[in-house]
Design a protein around this motif. Structure first.
Motif, PDB file in Angstrom:
ATOM      1  N   GLU A  93       0.824  -1.206   0.000  1.00 34.01           N
ATOM      2  CA  GLU A  93       0.000   0.000   0.000  1.00 34.01           C
ATOM      3  C   GLU A  93       0.861   1.261   0.000  1.00 34.01           C
ATOM      4  N   LYS A  94       2.166   1.105   0.325  1.00 39.65           N
ATOM      5  CA  LYS A  94       3.016   2.284   0.487  1.00 39.65           C
ATOM      6  C   LYS A  94       3.361   2.951  -0.846  1.00 39.65           C
ATOM      7  N   SER A  95       3.146   2.271  -1.970  1.00 41.63           N
ATOM      8  CA  SER A  95       3.543   2.813  -3.260  1.00 41.63           C
ATOM      9  C   SER A  95       2.663   2.246  -4.361  1.00 41.63           C
ATOM     10  N   GLU A  96       2.427   3.061  -5.397  1.00 42.69           N
ATOM     11  CA  GLU A  96       1.724   2.556  -6.578  1.00 42.69           C
ATOM     12  C   GLU A  96       2.644   1.699  -7.436  1.00 42.69           C
ATOM     13  N   PHE A  97       3.951   1.765  -7.164  1.00 45.54           N
ATOM     14  CA  PHE A  97       4.935   1.086  -7.980  1.00 45.54           C
ATOM     15  C   PHE A  97       5.532  -0.088  -7.221  1.00 45.54           C
ATOM     16  N   ASN A  98       5.903  -1.104  -7.972  1.00 47.50           N
ATOM     17  CA  ASN A  98       6.579  -2.256  -7.383  1.00 47.50           C
ATOM     18  C   ASN A  98       7.988  -1.838  -6.990  1.00 47.50           C
ATOM     19  N   GLU A  99       8.292  -1.901  -5.708  1.00 48.80           N
ATOM     20  CA  GLU A  99       9.614  -1.501  -5.249  1.00 48.80           C
ATOM     21  C   GLU A  99      10.629  -2.626  -5.373  1.00 48.80           C
ATOM     22  N   ASP A 100      10.170  -3.833  -5.725  1.00 49.67           N
ATOM     23  CA  ASP A 100      11.094  -4.926  -6.031  1.00 49.67           C
ATOM     24  C   ASP A 100      11.621  -4.776  -7.457  1.00 49.67           C
ATOM     25  N   GLN A 101      12.835  -5.262  -7.666  1.00 52.81           N
ATOM     26  CA  GLN A 101      13.391  -5.366  -9.013  1.00 52.81           C
ATOM     27  C   GLN A 101      14.098  -6.709  -9.136  1.00 52.81           C
ATOM     28  N   ALA A 102      14.263  -7.172 -10.356  1.00 49.46           N
ATOM     29  CA  ALA A 102      14.918  -8.456 -10.602  1.00 49.46           C
ATOM     30  C   ALA A 102      15.812  -8.335 -11.816  1.00 49.46           C
ATOM     31  N   ALA A 103      16.831  -9.189 -11.856  1.00 56.46           N
ATOM     32  CA  ALA A 103      17.734  -9.242 -13.004  1.00 56.46           C
ATOM     33  C   ALA A 103      18.265 -10.662 -13.123  1.00 56.46           C
ATOM     34  N   CYS A 104      18.567 -11.075 -14.337  1.00 56.15           N
ATOM     35  CA  CYS A 104      19.197 -12.373 -14.549  1.00 56.15           C
ATOM     36  C   CYS A 104      19.858 -12.367 -15.916  1.00 56.15           C
ATOM     37  N   GLY A 105      20.806 -13.273 -16.109  1.00 59.61           N
ATOM     38  CA  GLY A 105      21.486 -13.340 -17.388  1.00 59.61           C
ATOM     39  C   GLY A 105      22.747 -14.162 -17.307  1.00 59.61           C
ATOM     40  N   TRP A 136      21.364 -14.537 -11.101  1.00 56.77           N
ATOM     41  CA  TRP A 136      19.981 -14.190 -10.769  1.00 56.77           C
ATOM     42  C   TRP A 136      20.024 -13.255  -9.565  1.00 56.77           C
ATOM     43  N   ALA A 137      19.205 -12.221  -9.556  1.00 54.90           N
ATOM     44  CA  ALA A 137      19.267 -11.257  -8.458  1.00 54.90           C
ATOM     45  C   ALA A 137      17.894 -10.652  -8.193  1.00 54.90           C
ATOM     46  N   LEU A 138      17.607 -10.420  -6.914  1.00 48.19           N
ATOM     47  CA  LEU A 138      16.395  -9.739  -6.473  1.00 48.19           C
ATOM     48  C   LEU A 138      16.793  -8.550  -5.607  1.00 48.19           C
ATOM     49  N   PHE A 139      16.101  -7.437  -5.801  1.00 41.83           N
ATOM     50  CA  PHE A 139      16.371  -6.221  -5.043  1.00 41.83           C
ATOM     51  C   PHE A 139      15.047  -5.683  -4.509  1.00 41.83           C
ATOM     52  N   ASP A 140      14.982  -5.410  -3.233  1.00 37.80           N
ATOM     53  CA  ASP A 140      13.774  -4.905  -2.585  1.00 37.80           C
ATOM     54  C   ASP A 140      14.037  -3.470  -2.152  1.00 37.80           C
ATOM     55  N   GLY A 141      13.396  -2.516  -2.832  1.00 36.42           N
ATOM     56  CA  GLY A 141      13.638  -1.107  -2.554  1.00 36.42           C
ATOM     57  C   GLY A 141      12.961  -0.624  -1.288  1.00 36.42           C
ATOM     58  N   SER A 165       8.634 -10.850  -5.137  1.00 36.49           N
ATOM     59  CA  SER A 165       9.280 -11.331  -6.355  1.00 36.49           C
ATOM     60  C   SER A 165       9.911 -12.680  -6.048  1.00 36.49           C
ATOM     61  N   VAL A 166       9.768 -13.634  -6.974  1.00 32.43           N
ATOM     62  CA  VAL A 166      10.227 -15.003  -6.742  1.00 32.43           C
ATOM     63  C   VAL A 166      10.961 -15.536  -7.967  1.00 32.43           C
ATOM     64  N   PHE A 167      12.151 -16.071  -7.763  1.00 32.21           N
ATOM     65  CA  PHE A 167      12.833 -16.898  -8.751  1.00 32.21           C
ATOM     66  C   PHE A 167      12.762 -18.350  -8.287  1.00 32.21           C
ATOM     67  N   VAL A 168      12.504 -19.271  -9.208  1.00 29.49           N
ATOM     68  CA  VAL A 168      12.631 -20.704  -8.945  1.00 29.49           C
ATOM     69  C   VAL A 168      13.672 -21.231  -9.934  1.00 29.49           C
ATOM     70  N   ILE A 169      14.815 -21.678  -9.408  1.00 32.03           N
ATOM     71  CA  ILE A 169      15.946 -22.087 -10.247  1.00 32.03           C
ATOM     72  C   ILE A 169      16.080 -23.601 -10.193  1.00 32.03           C
ATOM     73  N   PRO A 170      15.830 -24.306 -11.300  1.00 35.36           N
ATOM     74  CA  PRO A 170      15.994 -25.760 -11.309  1.00 35.36           C
ATOM     75  C   PRO A 170      17.472 -26.137 -11.379  1.00 35.36           C
ATOM     76  N   LEU A 171      17.872 -27.155 -10.619  1.00 35.17           N
ATOM     77  CA  LEU A 171      19.268 -27.563 -10.561  1.00 35.17           C
ATOM     78  C   LEU A 171      19.567 -28.806 -11.385  1.00 35.17           C
ATOM     79  N   HIS A 172      18.557 -29.605 -11.663  1.00 35.02           N
ATOM     80  CA  HIS A 172      18.796 -30.891 -12.322  1.00 35.02           C
ATOM     81  C   HIS A 172      19.399 -30.695 -13.714  1.00 35.02           C
TER      82      HIS A 172
END
Length: 425
Positions: free
Chosen positions: A80-92, A123-128, A409-416
């Motif tokens: 409720e604190k923001s109209e914008f998603n304060e989480d960000q994600a990156a991968c590559g 893989w990275a997650l950032f919570d603003g 924000s959620v990443f699910v990384i398969p290891l197999h």
């Protein structure tokens, strides 16, 4: 009366354009969602969705857009604190140049051919906090900082044992013994690179926010696959866990105070006058000698538990302030695990963990994956399902159908079948 009514009444022309959604004020970078979400079917108007968490849209990458290792991703705006998603994600993919000493005195490094690149994944997650600006800056910057830090130590990483001097020369005959006694391994150089990248990125964010008159910050949770190992680094209250058939293993812990070694080094960094010009706050495997001047040698500073290399200056020859080692950063040796098809790493910001425990997430993973083996998008579907489990529906897994009111924000990384793929050069 409204400005719209005034324009319709007195100004000619067609219908007024739809109002644009508000953007963060004076942000040093434009607000946007991760690049890999383009084409996911949710436009900018997502921010204007109703504020009841159970009807907010969950966003995932478009079908056909593959993330590294076919990882899954999902996110939702709850706060409720923001109209914008304060989480960000990156991968590559990380492509680390392998360099060699040049023959020219003014050319320290020569980049060798692309075939000698060392590759990994990220893989990275950032919570603003206090807005999304710091998280966006981190998502745009940290991977570049990490690549530079890894390139600075890659020659030590590919050696059987990291050499005391990056050139391979031994000033002191017992240099290999000092490195061995300290227990310094190639993975310690990766750990040091991660820590130095966090420090560098933090400085970049600080400068950008100050220049734009902004305040705020962000957490950072990063997983790096390199040479058959998965490195997990965390600053803040996000979390990563390994889920296997009979095991749930934490791969990160919420931010904790620094070790005593690092506290003392940081004190010397903030108050250099305490050293009285007689000591160096930096730690080396042994006390340096005059012949070490100008050489790149192993070291670590107050922000580091891992190790890196630096060019020895005269001030480094002073008496060392401290000796000893700090704690290890979490390293998962993927190549040594007997992996099953449903073994995954779950990375998420604190909005998920506020409602679900490690064990509850593991139960959801184990209940979902075995019945969806033929679905190529199952890991993003799992990430969505984890988020839906925080939206207040009493499914017996959350306590009394708890609702998360924070962005998730959620990443699910398969290891197999990924271990050998991650160790390629």
């Amino acid at each position: 009366m409204s400005a719209g009514w005034f324009r319709r009444r007195f100004l000619p022309g067609g219908p007024l354009p739809a109002p644009r959604p508000p953007r963060p004020r004076s942000s040093p970078v434009p607000y946007r969602r991760p690049r890999f979400l383009r084409g996911s079917g949710s436009g900018p108007g997502t921010a204007d969705a109703p504020r009841r968490p159970d009807v907010r849209p969950v966003r995932s990458p478009a079908r056909g857009r593959a993330l590294p290792w076919n990882a899954g991703y999902a996110e939702i705006i709850n706060a409720e604190k923001s109209e914008f998603n304060e989480d960000q994600a990156a991968c590559g993919q990380l492509c680390i140049r392998r360099c060699e000493f040049g023959a020219e005195e003014d050319q320290e490094w020569l980049t060798s051919c692309p075939e000698e690149f060392l590759t990994g994944h990220y893989w990275a997650l950032f919570d603003g906090h206090g807005g999304p600006a710091a998280a966006i800056l981190a998502a745009n910057t940290l991977h570049s900082c990490l690549r530079r830090q890894l390139e600075a130590v890659v020659e030590g990483m590919v050696a059987t044992q990291p050499p005391m001097h990056l050139s391979g020369h031994s000033i002191c005959p017992s240099d290999p013994q000092f490195v061995e006694e300290k227990g310094i391994r190639a993975e310690d150089l990766v750990i040091g690179a991660l820590e130095s990248a966090f420090q560098e990125c933090d400085e970049v964010i600080g400068r950008e926010l100050e220049a734009s008159g902004q305040v705020g910050g962000c957490t950072a949770l990063v997983a790096v696959s390199l040479q058959g190992k998965l490195y997990v680094a965390n600053a803040g209250d996000s979390r990563a866990i390994l889920v296997r058939k009979d095991e749930v293993r934490p791969l990160s812990s919420e931010f904790t105070p620094e070790t005593e070694r690092q506290r003392i080094q940081q004190l010397a960094f903030v108050y250099p006058e305490l050293l009285a010009g007689e000591f160096t706050r930096l730690e080396f495997p042994r006390r340096l000698k005059g012949d070490d001047l100008g050489q790149k040698v192993l070291f670590r500073d107050h922000h580091m538990r891992g190790w890196s290399y630096k060019c020895v200056e005269k001030s480094d020859l002073k008496y060392p302030l401290i000796h000893g080692q700090g704690r290890q950063v979490t390293v998962l040796d993927v190549d040594q695990l007997e992996l099953q098809e449903e073994d995954v790493v779950v990375m998420a910001t604190d909005g998920l963990w506020d409602v679900l425990s490690n064990e509850q997430v593991a139960r959801l993973v184990r209940s979902f994956l075995p019945g969806n083996r033929e679905d190529p998008h199952r890991f993003s579907e799992l990430a969505q399902m984890l988020i839906h489990s925080t939206q207040g529906k009493d499914d017996g897994l959350t306590e009394e159908g708890q609702v998360s009111y924070d962005d998730i924000s959620v990443f699910v990384i398969p290891l197999h079948s990924q271990g050998q793929r991650s160790s390629g050069h």
